[in-house]
Write a protein that holds these residues in place. Structure first.
Motif, short mmCIF file in Angstrom:
data_model
loop_
_atom_site.label_atom_id
_atom_site.label_comp_id
_atom_site.label_asym_id
_atom_site.label_seq_id
_atom_site.Cartn_x
_atom_site.Cartn_y
_atom_site.Cartn_z
N ARG A 1 0.82 -1.21 0.00
CA ARG A 1 0.00 0.00 0.00
C ARG A 1 0.86 1.27 0.00
O ARG A 1 0.61 2.19 -0.76
N GLY A 2 1.88 1.32 0.86
CA GLY A 2 2.67 2.54 1.01
C GLY A 2 3.78 2.70 -0.02
O GLY A 2 4.33 3.80 -0.15
N LYS A 3 4.12 1.63 -0.74
CA LYS A 3 5.16 1.70 -1.78
C LYS A 3 6.46 2.32 -1.25
O LYS A 3 7.08 3.17 -1.90
N VAL A 4 6.89 1.88 -0.07
CA VAL A 4 8.10 2.43 0.52
C VAL A 4 9.30 2.18 -0.38
O VAL A 4 9.40 1.13 -1.04
N ARG A 5 10.19 3.15 -0.42
CA ARG A 5 11.42 3.04 -1.21
C ARG A 5 12.59 3.60 -0.39
O ARG A 5 12.40 4.41 0.53
N SER A 6 13.79 3.21 -0.78
CA SER A 6 14.98 3.72 -0.14
C SER A 6 15.03 5.24 -0.24
O SER A 6 14.70 5.82 -1.28
N GLY A 7 15.42 5.89 0.85
CA GLY A 7 15.52 7.34 0.87
C GLY A 7 14.28 8.06 1.33
O GLY A 7 14.32 9.27 1.59
N MET A 8 13.15 7.38 1.45
CA MET A 8 11.92 8.00 1.92
C MET A 8 12.02 8.37 3.40
O MET A 8 12.74 7.73 4.17
N ASN A 9 11.26 9.39 3.79
CA ASN A 9 11.01 9.68 5.19
C ASN A 9 9.69 9.03 5.58
O ASN A 9 8.66 9.30 4.95
N VAL A 10 9.72 8.18 6.60
CA VAL A 10 8.54 7.44 7.04
C VAL A 10 8.24 7.81 8.50
O VAL A 10 9.14 7.82 9.34
N PHE A 11 6.98 8.09 8.78
CA PHE A 11 6.55 8.53 10.11
C PHE A 11 5.60 7.49 10.70
O PHE A 11 4.63 7.09 10.05
N ILE A 12 5.87 7.06 11.95
CA ILE A 12 5.06 6.04 12.61
C ILE A 12 4.62 6.57 13.98
O ILE A 12 5.36 6.49 14.96
N PRO A 13 3.42 7.16 14.08
CA PRO A 13 2.91 7.56 15.39
C PRO A 13 2.57 6.33 16.23
O PRO A 13 2.06 5.33 15.72
N GLY A 14 2.87 6.40 17.52
CA GLY A 14 2.47 5.31 18.42
C GLY A 14 3.35 4.09 18.34
O GLY A 14 2.85 2.97 18.23
N ILE A 15 4.66 4.27 18.42
CA ILE A 15 5.57 3.13 18.39
C ILE A 15 5.42 2.34 19.69
O ILE A 15 5.05 2.89 20.73
N GLY A 16 5.64 1.06 19.63
CA GLY A 16 5.59 0.25 20.86
C GLY A 16 4.86 -1.06 20.68
O GLY A 16 5.24 -2.07 21.25
N GLY A 17 3.79 -1.07 19.87
CA GLY A 17 3.07 -2.31 19.61
C GLY A 17 3.80 -3.18 18.60
O GLY A 17 4.79 -2.78 17.98
N GLY A 18 3.28 -4.37 18.39
CA GLY A 18 3.93 -5.32 17.50
C GLY A 18 4.04 -4.85 16.07
O GLY A 18 5.11 -4.91 15.46
N VAL A 19 2.93 -4.35 15.49
CA VAL A 19 2.97 -3.92 14.09
C VAL A 19 3.91 -2.73 13.94
O VAL A 19 4.72 -2.68 13.00
N ALA A 20 3.85 -1.78 14.86
CA ALA A 20 4.68 -0.58 14.76
C ALA A 20 6.17 -0.91 14.82
O ALA A 20 6.97 -0.33 14.08
N THR A 21 6.55 -1.85 15.69
CA THR A 21 7.96 -2.20 15.76
C THR A 21 8.42 -2.92 14.50
O THR A 21 9.56 -2.75 14.07
#
Length: 330
Positions: free
Chosen positions: A153-173
């Protein structure tokens, strides 16, 4: 066999540790003698979706163990194979949405919080050698959810800035580890200083407090991709961190399902908002190859004996975990 059953009452009060009759696999199925299993937020929701008047249910979607019986027509796996459970049933190829009839292990059929489980043979996937039983047992649902949200879905690529609110749960880690392995720069938030420090150890560029001014803290850094699961409490703050033309992928709403956004700001910003849940068998295979290549392991919070289920469920319910909670089941 021993199992954790939900019956008669909603919520954790309806859980009891007891005996369940052992059964044999049917055609195309295998029986896995489980060693470990993983606890997910889905399991908390199931305790309320599964009605007290329904037949008793073994909850749990994640698990790992050894195949001890195979049904007629099974090829590709055999007794003695060490496997993990792919919890997605009936979603084989990558597609825009799950097909009709897609289900997840643990409802409506019995799940992994038992000494044994019967699943379609295709859902018993070889355990990567670099994973311990504890790690393998807690990985599948969270890692697959993270993989689809980030890559499909997010099509992440090298060099991107990625933001993850709410780190700590399994999916977020997993999101943090996957994005770093893909070459992205990752920024996270959390209310917990301990979780922020752990995120920095895992490679985050910065770890912000949930209640601070994110725009000021990021000093003009804008995000190409935001992966949201917090919901109403953070969605508008997350939008402000997104570059024009950037993408938000959401797979959860732990602080509320209903949000208000400024549509004029949204369409002038040319933003993309995408939903995501779980993933297909094809994505599961790709995820396993990715974690094997990069030797990625889940962040383990605590392991419990299955009979100590109350402490485990309450720890998850109170959001005290950092990473994954698991059970020894066999």
């Amino acid at each position: 066999m021993k199992a954790l059953l939900h019956a008669e009452k909603a919520g954790i009060e309806g859980l009891s540790y007891g005996e369940l009759t052992e059964v044999n696999p049917g055609p195309g199925e295998v029986r896995v003698r489980l060693k470990t299993a993983g606890l997910n937020h889905r399991d908390l929701f199931i305790l309320h979706r599964h009605k007290p008047t329904d037949p008793p249910l073994v909850v749990g979607s994640d698990g790992a163990g050894v195949i001890d019986a195979v049904g007629d027509g099974v090829v590709g796996v055999e007794v003695g194979d060490e496997v993990m459970i792919n919890p997605g049933l009936g979603w084989k190829e990558v597609s825009d949405v799950p097909p009709e009839g897609f289900e997840i292990v643990g409802l409506p059929d019995h799940g992994t919080f038992a000494e044994q489980i019967i699943v379609p043979a295709e859902n018993a996937v070889a355990k990567p050698a670099h994973l311990s039983w504890e790690e393998a047992g807690v990985l599948s649902l969270a890692a697959l959810t993270a993989y689809r949200a980030l890559f499909t879905r997010g099509k992440v690529r090298s060099g991107m800035n990625v933001f993850i609110p709410g780190i700590g749960g399994g999916v977020a880690t997993f999101l943090l580890q996957f994005a770093k392995a893909a070459g992205a720069k990752v920024y996270v938030t959390s209310r917990s200083q301990e979780k922020r420090e752990k995120a920095l150890q895992l490679g985050a560029e910065a770890a912000l407090a949930s209640n601070e001014d994110w725009e000021q803290a990021l000093a003009g850094v804008k995000m190409d991709l935001v992966i949201e699961s917090v919901g109403a409490a953070t969605i508008n703050k997350s939008l402000k961190q997104l570059r024009r033309g950037g993408t938000i992928v959401t797979f959860g709403s732990s602080t509320g399902d209903t949000v208000e956004i400024n549509l004029r700001d949204f369409f002038y910003g040319q933003y993309n908002l995408l939903g995501s849940t779980m993933g297909s068998g094809e994505e599961y295979k790709n995820m396993i190859e990715f974690i094997t290549e990069h030797k990625i392991k889940p962040v383990l919070d605590q392991m419990y004996q299955l009979e100590d289920f109350t402490d485990a469920f309450k720890r998850l319910e109170e959001a005290k975990q950092l990473g994954k909670i698991g059970f020894y089941v066999g």
